[in-house]
Design an enzyme around this catalytic site. Structure first.
Site, PDB file in Angstrom:
ATOM      1  N   ASN A  11       0.851  -1.237   0.048  1.00 14.21           N
ATOM      2  CA  ASN A  11      -0.132   0.001  -0.011  1.00 14.21           C
ATOM      3  C   ASN A  11       0.831   1.279  -0.071  1.00 14.21           C
ATOM      4  O   ASN A  11       1.381   1.623   0.957  1.00 14.21           O
ATOM      5  CB  ASN A  11      -0.892  -0.147   1.219  1.00 14.21           C
ATOM      6  N   LYS A  13       0.016   4.171  -0.260  1.00  9.15           N
ATOM      7  CA  LYS A  13      -0.689   5.440   0.143  1.00  9.15           C
ATOM      8  C   LYS A  13      -0.269   6.542  -0.764  1.00  9.15           C
ATOM      9  O   LYS A  13      -0.264   6.298  -1.833  1.00  9.15           O
ATOM     10  CB  LYS A  13       0.101   5.619   1.745  1.00  9.15           C
ATOM     11  N   HIS A  94      -9.619   1.340   4.760  1.00 11.15           N
ATOM     12  CA  HIS A  94      -8.298   1.845   5.630  1.00 11.15           C
ATOM     13  C   HIS A  94      -8.506   2.736   6.893  1.00 11.15           C
ATOM     14  O   HIS A  94      -9.408   3.642   6.628  1.00 11.15           O
ATOM     15  CB  HIS A  94      -7.371   2.166   4.549  1.00 11.15           C
ATOM     16  N   GLU A  96      -7.019   4.938   7.855  1.00 12.41           N
ATOM     17  CA  GLU A  96      -6.833   6.440   7.341  1.00 12.41           C
ATOM     18  C   GLU A  96      -7.951   7.131   6.605  1.00 12.41           C
ATOM     19  O   GLU A  96      -8.263   8.270   6.616  1.00 12.41           O
ATOM     20  CB  GLU A  96      -5.419   6.705   6.399  1.00 12.41           C
ATOM     21  N   GLU A 166      -5.293  -4.238  10.834  1.00 12.34           N
ATOM     22  CA  GLU A 166      -4.411  -3.304  10.905  1.00 12.34           C
ATOM     23  C   GLU A 166      -4.663  -2.427  12.497  1.00 12.34           C
ATOM     24  O   GLU A 166      -5.458  -1.542  12.398  1.00 12.34           O
ATOM     25  CB  GLU A 166      -4.550  -2.094   9.730  1.00 12.34           C
ATOM     26  N   GLY A 172       2.335   2.863  10.706  1.00 15.67           N
ATOM     27  CA  GLY A 172       3.365   3.999  10.625  1.00 15.67           C
ATOM     28  C   GLY A 172       3.939   4.523  11.915  1.00 15.67           C
ATOM     29  O   GLY A 172       4.616   5.522  11.736  1.00 15.67           O
ATOM     30  N   SER A 211       3.442  -1.410  10.537  1.00 15.90           N
ATOM     31  CA  SER A 211       4.989  -1.617  10.891  1.00 15.90           C
ATOM     32  C   SER A 211       5.422  -2.936  10.739  1.00 15.90           C
ATOM     33  O   SER A 211       6.586  -3.391  11.492  1.00 15.90           O
ATOM     34  CB  SER A 211       5.219  -0.980  12.301  1.00 15.90           C
ATOM     35  N   GLY A 233       4.846   1.895   4.841  1.00 15.17           N
ATOM     36  CA  GLY A 233       6.122   2.483   4.701  1.00 15.17           C
ATOM     37  C   GLY A 233       7.231   1.573   4.106  1.00 15.17           C
ATOM     38  O   GLY A 233       7.817   1.950   3.052  1.00 15.17           O
TER      39      GLY A 233
HETATM   40  P1  13P Z   1       3.029   0.918   7.766  1.00 12.30           P
HETATM   41  O1  13P Z   1       3.659  -0.514   7.173  1.00 12.30           O
HETATM   42  O2  13P Z   1       3.653   2.207   7.087  1.00 12.30           O
HETATM   43  O3  13P Z   1       2.990   0.762   9.215  1.00 12.30           O
HETATM   44  O4  13P Z   1       1.493   0.954   7.286  1.00 12.30           O
HETATM   45  C1  13P Z   1       0.710   0.004   7.471  1.00 12.30           C
HETATM   46  C2  13P Z   1      -0.508   0.283   6.586  1.00 12.30           C
HETATM   47  O5  13P Z   1      -1.408   1.105   6.938  1.00 12.30           O
HETATM   48  C3  13P Z   1      -0.959  -0.460   5.325  1.00 12.30           C
HETATM   49  O6  13P Z   1      -2.102  -0.236   4.599  1.00 12.30           O
END
Ligand code: 13P
Length: 250
Positions: A11, A13, A94, A96, A166, A172, A211, A233
């Site tokens: 992802n 983002k 998601h 976010e 998640e 993150g 993470s 990330g």
């Molecule tokens: P990170 O791997 O950056 O923690 O993000 C996880 C995520 O939200 C994947 O959709």
């Protein structure tokens, strides 16, 4: 459980640009992973990524989709348009988007109906905030997120996709759920799906996200109910994403 092939999804983002994406895609093609993979860039790069992955086994995924039918909805992208652009997967719900763009459980369920009707493969994200976890509400929150969707789309229709757990506090932050914490929630998610449809529950891929890095992926993926990962990330660096895929291919 052995019948579920591992799946690792990137992802990106709101990251990327044309030259960086090309470099990433070249690195991916040079060392194609042995596990099943999906790459989810921002909408505008879907066709670039689809072209760059052509001839590989990897799928292309969008990070969201409209809950509306085609028509006068400025700024929206319909499921049919994703299919037309070479997309086969869609991330839904998601955290976010739930937290910052008003995506309620009901909206996520409506999006899921569009995804299923179009024949796309969903990656439904669920997860609790730190506050909810500290209050002992983890499974209540996740159950509500799951039930909103399962009321409208039977589990048997979702099994072509995956569900990603998640925990919001792990996204993150560098603070990964321990393998035991993740496994506990994954097992509970599977049990909840089994209450609707045991066959779908046995086949459903449950991904962990939050993470995930090359250093912690193997231990997470070795848990019995963790069938892969949704990587944020670390998916931006091709070598790291490929190392995480290698951990899943064991
Ligand atoms: P990170 O791997 O950056 O923690 O993000 C996880 C995520 O939200 C994947 O959709």
């Amino acid at each position: 459980m052995g019948q579920r092939a591992k799946l690792v999804a990137a992802n990106w983002k709101m990251n990327g640009n044309t030259p960086d994406n090309d470099r990433w895609l070249r690195a991916f093609r040079d060392a194609p992973p042995k596990c099943e993979t999906v790459v989810c860039p921002p909408f505008v790069y879907l066709q670039q990524v689809a072209a760059g992955l052509a001839g590989t086994a990897a799928g292309v995924g969008a990070q969201d989709v409209s809950d509306r039918a085609l028509g006068a909805w400025t700024g929206e992208v319909a499921a049919e348009m994703l299919l037309d652009s070479g997309v086969t997967w869609v991330i839904l719900g998601h955290s976010e988007r739930r937290a910052s763009f008003g995506h309620s459980d009901a909206i996520v369920a409506a999006k899921m109906e569009r995804v299923v009707a179009a024949g796309l493969r969903p990656i439904l994200c669920v997860g609790e905030t730190l506050h909810q976890r500290e209050q002992g509400l983890t499974m209540a929150v996740i159950a509500a997120q799951l039930e909103a969707v399962l009321q409208r789309c039977p589990a048997a229709q979702l099994v072509v996709g995956a569900i990603a757990y998640e925990p919001v506090w792990a996204i993150g932050t560098g603070r990964t759920a321990t393998p035991a914490q993740a496994q506990e929630v994954h097992a509970a998610i599977r049990a909840r799906i089994a209450a609707h449809d045991p066959h779908a529950a046995a086949g459903m891929r449950l991904l962990y996200g939050g993470s995930v890095k090359p250093a912690n992926a193997a231990e997470l993926f070795s848990q019995p109910d963790i069938d892969g990962g949704l990587i944020g990330g670390a998916s931006l660096v091709a070598a790291d994403f490929l190392a995480i895929c290698a951990a899943a291919a064991h």
